[in-house]
Design a protein around this motif. Structure first.
Motif, short mmCIF file in Angstrom:
data_model
loop_
_atom_site.label_atom_id
_atom_site.label_comp_id
_atom_site.label_asym_id
_atom_site.label_seq_id
_atom_site.Cartn_x
_atom_site.Cartn_y
_atom_site.Cartn_z
N VAL A 46 0.87 -1.17 0.00
CA VAL A 46 0.00 0.00 0.00
C VAL A 46 0.91 1.23 0.00
O VAL A 46 1.86 1.31 0.78
CB VAL A 46 -0.92 0.02 1.22
CG1 VAL A 46 -1.70 1.34 1.29
CG2 VAL A 46 -1.89 -1.15 1.18
N ILE A 47 0.62 2.16 -0.91
CA ILE A 47 1.43 3.37 -1.04
C ILE A 47 0.55 4.58 -0.74
O ILE A 47 -0.52 4.72 -1.33
CB ILE A 47 2.04 3.50 -2.45
CG1 ILE A 47 2.85 2.25 -2.81
CG2 ILE A 47 2.90 4.75 -2.56
CD1 ILE A 47 3.36 2.25 -4.23
N VAL A 48 1.00 5.40 0.19
CA VAL A 48 0.30 6.64 0.51
C VAL A 48 1.27 7.80 0.27
O VAL A 48 2.37 7.81 0.82
CB VAL A 48 -0.19 6.67 1.97
CG1 VAL A 48 -0.92 7.98 2.25
CG2 VAL A 48 -1.10 5.48 2.25
N GLU A 75 7.09 16.15 -1.34
CA GLU A 75 6.29 14.93 -1.49
C GLU A 75 6.88 13.84 -0.61
O GLU A 75 8.08 13.56 -0.64
CB GLU A 75 6.29 14.48 -2.96
CG GLU A 75 5.46 13.23 -3.21
CD GLU A 75 5.42 12.86 -4.68
OE1 GLU A 75 5.91 11.77 -5.04
OE2 GLU A 75 4.91 13.69 -5.48
N VAL A 76 6.03 13.23 0.21
CA VAL A 76 6.42 12.13 1.10
C VAL A 76 5.69 10.88 0.64
O VAL A 76 4.45 10.85 0.63
CB VAL A 76 6.08 12.44 2.57
CG1 VAL A 76 6.51 11.28 3.46
CG2 VAL A 76 6.76 13.72 3.02
N GLU A 77 6.45 9.87 0.25
CA GLU A 77 5.87 8.62 -0.23
C GLU A 77 6.07 7.54 0.82
O GLU A 77 7.20 7.20 1.19
CB GLU A 77 6.52 8.19 -1.55
CG GLU A 77 5.86 6.98 -2.18
CD GLU A 77 6.49 6.62 -3.52
OE1 GLU A 77 5.86 6.87 -4.56
OE2 GLU A 77 7.62 6.10 -3.50
N LEU A 78 4.96 6.97 1.31
CA LEU A 78 4.98 5.96 2.36
C LEU A 78 4.58 4.61 1.76
O LEU A 78 3.50 4.49 1.18
CB LEU A 78 4.03 6.34 3.49
CG LEU A 78 4.14 7.78 4.02
CD1 LEU A 78 3.04 8.06 5.02
CD2 LEU A 78 5.50 8.02 4.63
N ALA A 96 8.99 1.66 3.98
CA ALA A 96 9.98 2.71 3.73
C ALA A 96 9.26 4.02 3.50
O ALA A 96 8.10 4.05 3.05
CB ALA A 96 10.86 2.37 2.54
N ALA A 97 9.94 5.11 3.82
CA ALA A 97 9.43 6.45 3.58
C ALA A 97 10.45 7.22 2.75
O ALA A 97 11.62 7.30 3.13
CB ALA A 97 9.17 7.18 4.90
N GLU A 98 10.01 7.75 1.63
CA GLU A 98 10.89 8.50 0.75
C GLU A 98 10.40 9.94 0.66
O GLU A 98 9.21 10.18 0.41
CB GLU A 98 10.93 7.86 -0.64
CG GLU A 98 11.89 8.56 -1.59
CD GLU A 98 11.96 7.87 -2.95
OE1 GLU A 98 12.66 8.38 -3.83
OE2 GLU A 98 11.28 6.84 -3.12
N LEU A 99 11.30 10.86 0.88
CA LEU A 99 10.94 12.28 0.86
C LEU A 99 11.61 12.94 -0.34
O LEU A 99 12.83 12.85 -0.51
CB LEU A 99 11.39 12.95 2.16
CG LEU A 99 10.88 14.37 2.41
CD1 LEU A 99 10.64 14.59 3.89
CD2 LEU A 99 11.89 15.40 1.90
#
Length: 406
Positions: free
Chosen positions: A337-339, A390-393, A378-381
């Motif tokens: 799941v990507i938020v 943009e923060v991708e969780l 993982a969290a990518e900023l």
């Protein structure tokens, strides 16, 4: 929700004690078998029979003594070694001189090595060297000369027992090191969890009081200043913290002891729809885009993911402003799941996150990245100056399964 504590014991030494108990039983039977096959050659077989009867009873009665370091006391070790030495010296009394001179075994035979190995496992290589030296002296006295086979057997027992004693000492040191590392890891994980909760609650309130107090002036400004001091002190506390000292058990054979804190079991209610947890974040300034179908996740996973989204929105309000616009996009992929949380702010200057983390401001490090790391995600900023942040969780759907296999 209450947590539960459990005690973890680690030991590579306990199997050595079990092996020693088995070795003592097998070797006493072996020594009796050697005697039985050569019974007719003994000068005084009744001496040997009496010794073997006592040795068999002693070996079986003391199995519990060699079940662990706590039971294997110094007094027992001294008595056990005395019996082994006495058996060696009785060989000259029970056996014939011709058989002894031709290289015949002593009465206890290889059972003697078990007494020496008990010293090695209990006290390390120094104790092993002491016991094996006494056995070597007894063998030389019994032989009355330096025969090649006698010297060979003496050196073999001496080297083997010292090597095992040294290995035991290294194993104990490794267990203590591993226990310390596990306890540090458990304490660090718990500290990070507390820091996330504090950041999402207390620190945010203190920061708001500081800003509002400074804006209002007067007595409110003093209140804001005090809130700012408390915020700084609390950030320092949660970013540092103490790690408890690991313990060792009373029985050294049980190894080092680690007191671990387990999270409570997963919510028995089962999966929840992530969309329901994210819906409260949708406002006039925050747009939520979600799939038309439910996005089921285990309850603890969904709550942590929603909390990470909330932390990202808090950062938007704090650093961009209350009028900033933000967008939340939920994507339900087959395996994860990507938020994504995006804003229209000025972006984050290069190096600002590292600087904030050094100052104890751990919103991104703990409330966002820390939460996703705990979930196996993982969290990518991504931030471009002038184009927002943009923060991708990302969270895998089989978090529970992965946690069990790690």
């Amino acid at each position: 929700m209450a947590k539960r504590e459990r005690v973890m014991r680690m030991s590579v030494e306990q199997p050595l004690w079990r092996a020693l108990a088995g070795y003592r039983v097998l070797t006493v039977l072996y020594a009796i078998g050697l005697f039985a096959t050569a019974y007719d050659t003994f000068a005084r077989p009744w001496v040997a029979v009496a010794f073997f009867a006592f040795l068999l009873v002693w070996t079986l009665a003391t199995l519990r003594r060699v079940s662990g370091a706590a039971n294997c006391t110094k007094r027992f070790l001294a008595a056990d070694l005395t019996i082994a030495l006495a058996g060696i010296m009785l060989t000259r009394v029970a056996d014939s001189a011709s058989r002894i001179d031709s290289g015949g075994p002593t009465l206890p035979s290889i059972w003697t090595a078990g007494a020496v190995l008990a010293f090695a496992i209990k006290g390390g290589w120094r104790w092993a060297a002491f016991a094996s030296t006494l056995v070597a002296a007894a063998n030389l006295i019994e032989r009355e000369r330096l025969a090649r086979d006698t010297v060979h057997n003496v050196i073999l027992v001496w080297v083997a027992s010292i090597a095992i004693g040294y290995v035991v000492e290294v194993a104990r040191a490794s267990e203590r090191t591993l226990a310390r590392a596990l306890e540090i890891e458990a304490a660090t994980r718990e500290r990070e969890r507390l820091a996330r909760d504090i950041h999402d609650g207390v620190l945010q309130v203190l920061a708001m009081v500081q800003r509002r107090g400074s804006a209002l002036g007067g007595e409110a400004a003093e209140l804001g200043r005090m809130a700012g001091e408390q915020e700084a002190a609390l950030r320092t506390l949660v970013s540092g913290g103490l790690v408890p000292v690991s313990r060792v058990s009373e029985d050294a054979a049980l190894g080092a002891v680690v007191l671990a804190v387990d999270e409570p079991d997963e919510d028995p209610a089962g999966p929840v729809d992530l969309r329901a947890l994210l819906a409260p974040y949708a406002t006039a300034r925050v747009t939520l885009s979600e799939p038309g179908a439910p996005v089921p996740l285990d309850t603890p996973v969904a709550r942590e993911l929603a909390a990470a989204v909330g932390a990202a929105l808090d950062n938007v309000r704090k650093h961009v402003g209350a009028d900033a616009r933000a967008w939340i996009l939920v994507e339900d992929e087959p395996d994860e799941v990507i938020v994504t949380v995006r804003d229209d702010g000025p972006g984050i200057p290069e190096g600002r996150l590292a600087q904030a983390e050094g100052e104890g401001r751990l919103g991104v490090a703990l409330s966002i990245r820390g939460r996703l790391r705990e979930l196996g995600g993982a969290a990518e900023l991504i931030s471009v100056p002038g184009q927002g942040t943009e923060v991708e969780l990302k969270v895998p759907k089989d978090v529970r399964g992965k946690a069990k296999t790690r």
